[in-house]
Design an enzyme around this catalytic site. Structure first.
Site, mmCIF file in Angstrom:
data_model
loop_
_atom_site.group_PDB
_atom_site.id
_atom_site.type_symbol
_atom_site.label_atom_id
_atom_site.label_comp_id
_atom_site.label_asym_id
_atom_site.label_seq_id
_atom_site.Cartn_x
_atom_site.Cartn_y
_atom_site.Cartn_z
ATOM 1 C CB ILE A 4 -0.949 -0.004 1.236
ATOM 2 C CG1 ILE A 4 -1.909 1.191 1.214
ATOM 3 C CG2 ILE A 4 -0.161 -0.064 2.536
ATOM 4 C CD1 ILE A 4 -3.023 1.114 2.273
ATOM 5 C CB CYS A 5 1.107 4.105 0.877
ATOM 6 S SG CYS A 5 1.473 5.867 1.070
ATOM 7 C CB ALA A 6 5.626 4.926 -0.645
#
Length: 225
Positions: free
Chosen positions: A141-143
């Site tokens: 998730i995300c970066a």
């Protein structure tokens, strides 16, 4: 066979008797029913600078879903300071994670620092490659999808990430990119950021345990799924 096995289970429990015949009926029942399945197992990485909301929400939702979660710290099991100065103690260090598997899912929370630590860890790379080759789930998730890219994981798959990571994920043409909250492609689950962490965790529960369980967990948290 399912009905016969179920009757054997209930009768044996009621009478407190387990004969050899009932044993084989019970084991046959377990083979074809989710009732006797062992709990699924998740490994979650935690590196310095990890996004604590994504980490905690993911771990919390998975445990609510009945999944056994093991947290592996980078570089070791000492307390990790996350991106907003929240301190979290991992269960084990990353070097111990290889001996604790196999895992039904490996989860990578985001945060710039945590994602960089995962991208630079050869042990993380080894675990991800083993997970991918076995066809088991990987979720980032995300970066954190940038760590997948660093280790050559999920090449050719459709993914998403935090918006600021889009150009990095598209660079080199190794991935197809979507801007959905959660993207599932084969055994890869990716998501966008803190605001999509609940949906991310529930999707993992859905894929490992089933949609009914994911819906049950969501309802208890006053969420829709």
């Amino acid at each position: 066979m399912w009905i016969s096995g179920f009757r054997a289970v209930t009768r044996a429990l009621k009478d407190n008797k387990f004969t050899l015949k009932s044993y084989f009926k019970v084991t046959s029942f377990c083979k074809y029913s989710n009732t006797c399945n062992m709990a699924k197992k998740a490994l979650v990485f935690l590196g310095p600078g990890a996004e604590e909301m994504e980490f905690v929400i993911s771990v919390d939702v998975l445990r609510r879903g009945g999944i056994n979660v093991l947290v592996a710290g980078l570089p070791d099991a000492n307390i990790i300071k996350c991106s907003r100065d929240v301190n979290i103690k991992p269960d084990i260090g990353i070097s111990e994670a290889t001996s604790q598997g196999p895992y039904d899912v490996i989860v990578l929370p985001g945060g710039l620092g945590g994602s960089k630590a995962m991208a630079e860890s050869s042990l993380v790379g080894e675990l991800l490659k083993q997970q991918e080759s076995s066809g088991k789930w990987i979720a980032a998730i995300c970066a954190a999808p940038t760590a997948l890219k660093a280790h050559g994981i999920a090449i050719g798959k459709t993914v998403t990430s935090y918006p600021a990571m889009k150009a990095q994920m598209e660079d080199g043409g190794k991935y197809n990119y979507k801007e959905d909250n959660v993207v599932v492609d084969g055994n890869i689950i990716t998501s966008r950021g803190p605001g999509t962490a609940f949906e991310f965790g529930l999707t993992i529960v859905d894929k490992l345990v089933g949609k009914d369980k994911a819906s049950e967990v969501a309802k208890a948290m006053l969420l829709c799924y």
